[in-house]
Design a protein around this motif. Structure first.
Motif, PDB file in Angstrom:
ATOM      1  N   SER A   6       9.388 -10.822  -6.335  1.00 27.05           N
ATOM      2  CA  SER A   6       8.667 -11.909  -6.779  1.00 27.05           C
ATOM      3  C   SER A   6       7.201 -11.225  -6.826  1.00 27.05           C
ATOM      4  CB  SER A   6       8.566 -13.123  -5.665  1.00 27.05           C
ATOM      5  OG  SER A   6       7.854 -12.433  -4.394  1.00 27.05           O
ATOM      6  N   GLY A   7       6.294 -11.934  -7.154  1.00 26.57           N
ATOM      7  CA  GLY A   7       4.993 -11.495  -7.428  1.00 26.57           C
ATOM      8  C   GLY A   7       4.221 -11.009  -6.159  1.00 26.57           C
ATOM      9  N   ALA A   8       4.530 -11.884  -4.995  1.00 27.17           N
ATOM     10  CA  ALA A   8       3.824 -11.444  -3.776  1.00 27.17           C
ATOM     11  C   ALA A   8       4.325 -10.207  -3.257  1.00 27.17           C
ATOM     12  CB  ALA A   8       4.014 -12.678  -2.770  1.00 27.17           C
ATOM     13  N   GLU A   9       5.797 -10.103  -3.478  1.00 28.35           N
ATOM     14  CA  GLU A   9       6.336  -8.798  -3.078  1.00 28.35           C
ATOM     15  C   GLU A   9       5.765  -7.733  -3.684  1.00 28.35           C
ATOM     16  OE1 GLU A   9      10.485 -10.348  -3.550  1.00 28.35           O
ATOM     17  OE2 GLU A   9      10.656 -10.541  -1.401  1.00 28.35           O
ATOM     18  N   ILE A  13       3.886  -4.496  -2.392  1.00 28.93           N
ATOM     19  CA  ILE A  13       4.446  -3.069  -2.475  1.00 28.93           C
ATOM     20  C   ILE A  13       3.263  -2.075  -3.286  1.00 28.93           C
ATOM     21  CG2 ILE A  13       6.067  -1.782  -4.193  1.00 28.93           C
ATOM     22  CD1 ILE A  13       8.131  -3.808  -3.627  1.00 28.93           C
ATOM     23  N   MET A  14       2.531  -2.931  -3.842  1.00 32.01           N
ATOM     24  CA  MET A  14       1.551  -2.040  -4.739  1.00 32.01           C
ATOM     25  C   MET A  14       0.455  -1.685  -3.466  1.00 32.01           C
ATOM     26  SD  MET A  14       2.278  -1.447  -7.773  1.00 32.01           S
ATOM     27  CE  MET A  14       0.761  -0.745  -8.228  1.00 32.01           C
ATOM     28  N   PHE A  15       0.182  -2.502  -2.633  1.00 34.33           N
ATOM     29  CA  PHE A  15      -0.797  -2.442  -1.625  1.00 34.33           C
ATOM     30  C   PHE A  15      -0.267  -1.174  -0.730  1.00 34.33           C
ATOM     31  CE2 PHE A  15      -2.102  -3.252   3.028  1.00 34.33           C
ATOM     32  CZ  PHE A  15      -3.466  -3.350   2.948  1.00 34.33           C
ATOM     33  N   VAL A  16       0.906  -1.259  -0.443  1.00 30.93           N
ATOM     34  CA  VAL A  16       1.429  -0.125   0.651  1.00 30.93           C
ATOM     35  C   VAL A  16       1.450   1.213  -0.247  1.00 30.93           C
ATOM     36  CG1 VAL A  16       3.620   0.926   1.560  1.00 30.93           C
ATOM     37  CG2 VAL A  16       3.019  -1.528   1.852  1.00 30.93           C
ATOM     38  N   LEU A  17       1.693   1.254  -1.548  1.00 26.99           N
ATOM     39  CA  LEU A  17       1.718   2.607  -2.386  1.00 26.99           C
ATOM     40  C   LEU A  17       0.160   3.034  -2.191  1.00 26.99           C
ATOM     41  CD1 LEU A  17       3.957   1.584  -5.421  1.00 26.99           C
ATOM     42  CD2 LEU A  17       4.305   3.370  -3.550  1.00 26.99           C
ATOM     43  N   VAL A  18      -0.913   2.020  -2.548  1.00 30.96           N
ATOM     44  CA  VAL A  18      -2.160   2.556  -2.456  1.00 30.96           C
ATOM     45  C   VAL A  18      -2.549   3.109  -1.267  1.00 30.96           C
ATOM     46  CG1 VAL A  18      -4.700   1.803  -2.523  1.00 30.96           C
ATOM     47  CG2 VAL A  18      -2.823   0.919  -4.413  1.00 30.96           C
ATOM     48  N   VAL A  20      -0.652   4.372   0.980  1.00 28.34           N
ATOM     49  CA  VAL A  20       0.114   5.399   1.461  1.00 28.34           C
ATOM     50  C   VAL A  20      -0.171   6.750   0.445  1.00 28.34           C
ATOM     51  CG1 VAL A  20       2.512   6.677   1.447  1.00 28.34           C
ATOM     52  CG2 VAL A  20       2.057   4.634   2.261  1.00 28.34           C
ATOM     53  N   PHE A  21      -0.322   6.667  -0.943  1.00 31.06           N
ATOM     54  CA  PHE A  21      -0.658   7.691  -1.827  1.00 31.06           C
ATOM     55  C   PHE A  21      -2.177   7.885  -2.133  1.00 31.06           C
ATOM     56  CE2 PHE A  21       3.775   6.833  -2.612  1.00 31.06           C
ATOM     57  CZ  PHE A  21       4.308   7.986  -2.149  1.00 31.06           C
ATOM     58  N   GLY A  22      -2.728   6.821  -2.212  1.00 28.15           N
ATOM     59  CA  GLY A  22      -4.157   6.333  -2.567  1.00 28.15           C
ATOM     60  C   GLY A  22      -4.363   6.386  -4.023  1.00 28.15           C
ATOM     61  N   ALA A  23      -5.401   5.696  -4.376  1.00 28.79           N
ATOM     62  CA  ALA A  23      -5.576   5.225  -5.630  1.00 28.79           C
ATOM     63  C   ALA A  23      -5.262   6.202  -6.989  1.00 28.79           C
ATOM     64  CB  ALA A  23      -6.616   4.345  -5.789  1.00 28.79           C
ATOM     65  N   ASP A  24      -5.958   7.518  -6.585  1.00 27.73           N
ATOM     66  CA  ASP A  24      -5.984   8.398  -7.559  1.00 27.73           C
ATOM     67  C   ASP A  24      -4.478   9.012  -7.687  1.00 27.73           C
ATOM     68  OD1 ASP A  24      -5.978   9.520  -5.005  1.00 27.73           O
ATOM     69  OD2 ASP A  24      -7.035  11.133  -5.424  1.00 27.73           O
ATOM     70  N   LYS A  25      -3.643   8.837  -6.713  1.00 33.93           N
ATOM     71  CA  LYS A  25      -2.317   9.306  -7.000  1.00 33.93           C
ATOM     72  C   LYS A  25      -1.318   8.527  -7.860  1.00 33.93           C
ATOM     73  CE  LYS A  25      -2.605  13.760  -5.021  1.00 33.93           C
ATOM     74  NZ  LYS A  25      -2.452  14.656  -5.709  1.00 33.93           N
ATOM     75  N   ILE A  26      -1.811   7.303  -7.922  1.00 30.46           N
ATOM     76  CA  ILE A  26      -0.615   6.231  -8.447  1.00 30.46           C
ATOM     77  C   ILE A  26      -0.174   6.595  -9.769  1.00 30.46           C
ATOM     78  CG2 ILE A  26      -0.090   3.789  -8.800  1.00 30.46           C
ATOM     79  CD1 ILE A  26      -1.324   3.385  -5.842  1.00 30.46           C
ATOM     80  N   PRO A  27      -1.315   6.675 -10.608  1.00 26.37           N
ATOM     81  CA  PRO A  27      -1.247   7.097 -12.233  1.00 26.37           C
ATOM     82  C   PRO A  27      -0.161   8.243 -12.271  1.00 26.37           C
ATOM     83  CG  PRO A  27      -3.473   6.405 -11.975  1.00 26.37           C
ATOM     84  CD  PRO A  27      -2.842   6.543 -10.536  1.00 26.37           C
TER      85      PRO A  27
END
Length: 90
Positions: A6-9, A13-18, A20-27
């Motif tokens: 779902s959208g909330a999930e 997931i996006m929040f956790v990725l940011v 863990v990895f930081g916003a600069d590493k996600i792209p």
């Protein structure tokens, strides 16, 4: 929704990725995933064409291959849909 998420999930997931990895590493990670999916797609096409050539060479019925091709195309479309949504978000 892809993979029944779902959208909330997805947001979580996006929040956790940011976090863990930081916003600069996600792209960079998204590009790597895209390259990996492209490699899988190319390998699938190579395997499919080799199987079809071999079957035709040995005189086997390739009508079943059309069914397999349809299923592979469905999977490829789903993969492209998933990677497309990842690309659009970044």
């Amino acid at each position: 929704l892809p993979l029944f998420i779902s959208g909330a999930e997805m947001a979580f997931i996006m929040f956790v990725l940011v976090m863990v990895f930081g916003a600069d590493k996600i792209p960079e990670i998204a590009r790597g995933l895209g390259k990996g999916m492209r490699s899988i797609k190319n390998a699938t096409n190579d395997i499919k064409s080799e199987v079809m050539r071999s079957a035709e060479k040995h005189g086997m019925d390739t009508s079943m291959g059309n069914d397999v091709k349809k299923e592979i195309d469905k999977v490829k479309e789903e993969i492209e849909e998933i990677t497309g949504s990842v690309k659009r978000r970044f």
